[in-house]
Design an enzyme around this catalytic site. Structure first.
Site, PDB file in Angstrom:
ATOM      1  N   GLY A 131     -11.585  21.650-106.592  1.00 40.97           N
ATOM      2  CA  GLY A 131     -12.640  20.169-106.277  1.00 40.97           C
ATOM      3  C   GLY A 131     -14.091  20.993-106.800  1.00 40.97           C
ATOM      4  O   GLY A 131     -14.770  21.914-106.710  1.00 40.97           O
ATOM      5  N   HIS A 183     -18.341  22.154-111.198  1.00 43.12           N
ATOM      6  CA  HIS A 183     -19.806  22.248-111.519  1.00 43.12           C
ATOM      7  C   HIS A 183     -19.798  22.953-112.262  1.00 43.12           C
ATOM      8  O   HIS A 183     -18.947  23.322-113.028  1.00 43.12           O
ATOM      9  CB  HIS A 183     -20.442  23.734-109.803  1.00 43.12           C
ATOM     10  CG  HIS A 183     -19.285  24.667-109.539  1.00 43.12           C
ATOM     11  ND1 HIS A 183     -19.379  25.996-110.724  1.00 43.12           N
ATOM     12  CD2 HIS A 183     -19.061  24.992-108.497  1.00 43.12           C
ATOM     13  CE1 HIS A 183     -18.511  26.597-109.660  1.00 43.12           C
ATOM     14  NE2 HIS A 183     -18.416  26.165-109.015  1.00 43.12           N
ATOM     15  N   HIS A 215     -16.719  25.545-113.737  1.00 48.33           N
ATOM     16  CA  HIS A 215     -15.748  25.040-113.867  1.00 48.33           C
ATOM     17  C   HIS A 215     -15.796  23.893-115.005  1.00 48.33           C
ATOM     18  O   HIS A 215     -14.817  24.796-116.209  1.00 48.33           O
ATOM     19  CB  HIS A 215     -15.160  23.768-112.546  1.00 48.33           C
ATOM     20  CG  HIS A 215     -14.962  24.202-111.546  1.00 48.33           C
ATOM     21  ND1 HIS A 215     -15.638  23.765-110.472  1.00 48.33           N
ATOM     22  CD2 HIS A 215     -13.787  25.363-111.076  1.00 48.33           C
ATOM     23  CE1 HIS A 215     -15.333  24.368-109.489  1.00 48.33           C
ATOM     24  NE2 HIS A 215     -14.634  25.315-109.654  1.00 48.33           N
ATOM     25  N   GLN A 227      -5.405  28.899 -97.248  1.00 53.86           N
ATOM     26  CA  GLN A 227      -6.064  30.049 -97.083  1.00 53.86           C
ATOM     27  C   GLN A 227      -7.653  29.721 -96.529  1.00 53.86           C
ATOM     28  O   GLN A 227      -8.486  31.186 -97.485  1.00 53.86           O
ATOM     29  CB  GLN A 227      -5.988  30.517 -99.384  1.00 53.86           C
ATOM     30  CG  GLN A 227      -7.430  29.073 -99.630  1.00 53.86           C
ATOM     31  CD  GLN A 227      -7.965  29.432-101.228  1.00 53.86           C
ATOM     32  OE1 GLN A 227      -6.397  28.928-102.061  1.00 53.86           O
ATOM     33  NE2 GLN A 227      -9.073  29.440-101.662  1.00 53.86           N
ATOM     34  N   GLN A 231     -15.001  35.195-113.246  1.00 51.43           N
ATOM     35  CA  GLN A 231     -14.803  36.319-112.758  1.00 51.43           C
ATOM     36  C   GLN A 231     -15.605  36.826-111.706  1.00 51.43           C
ATOM     37  O   GLN A 231     -15.399  37.852-111.285  1.00 51.43           O
ATOM     38  CB  GLN A 231     -15.504  36.972-114.060  1.00 51.43           C
ATOM     39  CG  GLN A 231     -15.597  39.027-113.380  1.00 51.43           C
ATOM     40  CD  GLN A 231     -15.001  39.714-113.527  1.00 51.43           C
ATOM     41  OE1 GLN A 231     -13.486  39.684-113.836  1.00 51.43           O
ATOM     42  NE2 GLN A 231     -14.697  40.259-113.035  1.00 51.43           N
ATOM     43  N   LYS A 232     -16.596  35.363-111.244  1.00 50.86           N
ATOM     44  CA  LYS A 232     -16.889  35.815-109.340  1.00 50.86           C
ATOM     45  C   LYS A 232     -15.826  36.141-108.675  1.00 50.86           C
ATOM     46  O   LYS A 232     -16.402  36.465-108.322  1.00 50.86           O
ATOM     47  CB  LYS A 232     -17.140  34.296-109.082  1.00 50.86           C
ATOM     48  CG  LYS A 232     -18.530  34.255-108.296  1.00 50.86           C
ATOM     49  CD  LYS A 232     -18.943  33.546-107.439  1.00 50.86           C
ATOM     50  CE  LYS A 232     -17.503  32.118-107.446  1.00 50.86           C
ATOM     51  NZ  LYS A 232     -17.266  32.581-105.913  1.00 50.86           N
ATOM     52  N   VAL A 266     -20.889  32.364-113.993  1.00 57.75           N
ATOM     53  CA  VAL A 266     -21.910  31.504-114.901  1.00 57.75           C
ATOM     54  C   VAL A 266     -22.787  31.572-113.967  1.00 57.75           C
ATOM     55  O   VAL A 266     -22.416  30.860-112.320  1.00 57.75           O
ATOM     56  CB  VAL A 266     -21.043  29.586-115.336  1.00 57.75           C
ATOM     57  CG1 VAL A 266     -22.803  28.796-115.342  1.00 57.75           C
ATOM     58  CG2 VAL A 266     -19.538  29.655-116.243  1.00 57.75           C
ATOM     59  N   ARG A 294     -19.562  26.477-102.426  1.00 59.52           N
ATOM     60  CA  ARG A 294     -19.972  26.890-101.021  1.00 59.52           C
ATOM     61  C   ARG A 294     -21.400  26.339-101.329  1.00 59.52           C
ATOM     62  O   ARG A 294     -22.475  26.596-100.201  1.00 59.52           O
ATOM     63  CB  ARG A 294     -19.706  27.896-100.649  1.00 59.52           C
ATOM     64  CG  ARG A 294     -18.416  28.114-100.080  1.00 59.52           C
ATOM     65  CD  ARG A 294     -17.647  29.314 -99.325  1.00 59.52           C
ATOM     66  NE  ARG A 294     -16.135  29.406 -99.468  1.00 59.52           N
ATOM     67  CZ  ARG A 294     -15.689  29.470 -98.583  1.00 59.52           C
ATOM     68  NH1 ARG A 294     -16.170  28.785 -97.784  1.00 59.52           N
ATOM     69  NH2 ARG A 294     -13.951  29.371 -98.832  1.00 59.52           N
TER      70      ARG A 294
END
Length: 278
Positions: free
Chosen positions: A29, A32, A35, A59, A146-147, A174, A185
């Protein structure tokens, strides 16, 4: 209209007749533009698309971090609608982890360094929830940013080892115009911390440029990143890494494929970023 599903039974009933191929975008959720980019890729590749929205308690290393994770389901559902997604699975915790649930998926060596060392148990939580979602959805393809490079490697290993047929697709990170990788975050950064946060990208770019200029000492590239971070007084490095791009073992001499990565704290907010060397 995007159809919102809450239970396993609802999900299975709808997916039984869903046109294939089926594309999945798993999320926690607070959606941004990153997503959105995953959703757009999924929409282009597949006949049916589904996003999952579930803040996975397993997690998080700290209960406070889980409680503070940003949430706004109404906004998230509106974004899914805007992106033309067919389905959203947004279950309560007991639908993901039913009473008596007592199984953990532990992936092994690829999950141990970097984020695995900094956040013990984190990837067990990731692998467990993704295995459940992959089993429930049985998507042809699933899309990740990929982050979270190590997360992608962990999920691919899990899918291979457990014979899960879903193809794991990595999509480009992105970024904001100043280079900061989009992350849920980022909302926790103060104005001063937000202004300082692009130092992650500057550190990675500085190291990559040294590599492109011919530097092959991993220690030198790590020092380039540390020196760049040290010039930003609000940045407190958690780790800097120059690792093998397949095993994530730290390197002495850099040969492709490799992964430059780092984790940095700004006050109470911890951010990660990476740069592949191919």
């Amino acid at each position: 209209m995007t159809l919102v599903l809450r239970t396993r039974d609802e999900l299975r009933a709808v997916l039984a007749d869903a046109p294939r191929p089926l594309g999945l975008v798993p999320t926690m959720g607070w959606l941004h533009e990153g997503h959105r980019s995953l959703m757009q890729r999924a929409r282009a590749d597949n006949s049916t698309t589904i996003a999952t929205i579930f803040v996975n308690p397993r997690q998080f290393n700290e209960a406070a971090d889980y409680q503070q994770y940003p949430r706004n389901e109404a906004r998230d559902l509106a974004i899914c609608e805007e992106e033309g997604f067919d389905l959203v699975f947004a279950p309560p915790p007991e639908e993901v982890y039913p009473p008596g649930f007592d199984t953990t998926v532990s992936v092994g060596s690829i999950a141990l360094p970097l984020e695995g060392a900094a956040r013990p148990g984190h990837f067990d939580g990731v692998a467990t929830v993704v295995a459940i979602l992959f089993s429930l959805v049985d998507a042809d393809r699933a899309y990740f940013g990929q982050k979270d490079a190590q997360q992608i490697m962990v999920i691919r290993q899990m899918a291979r080892d457990l014979a899960i047929r879903t193809q794991v697709i990595a999509c480009p990170t992105v970024r904001e115009p100043d280079g900061l990788a989009l992350s849920s975050r980022n909302v926790h950064l103060s104005p001063a911390e937000r202004a300082a946060a692009p130092v992650l990208r500057r550190a990675l770019v500085a190291a990559r440029e040294r590599w492109a200029a011919g530097e092959r000492s991993a220690d030198t590239l790590r020092e380039v990143m540390r020196e760049t971070l040290a010039r930003e007084h609000l940045a407190t490095p958690d780790y800097v890494s120059v690792a093998d791009g397949r095993t994530l073992a730290e390197l002495e001499t850099v040969a492709a494929p490799a992964l430059l990565s780092l984790a940095v704290r700004f006050g109470d907010t911890r951010l990660i970023d990476n740069e592949p060397i191919d």
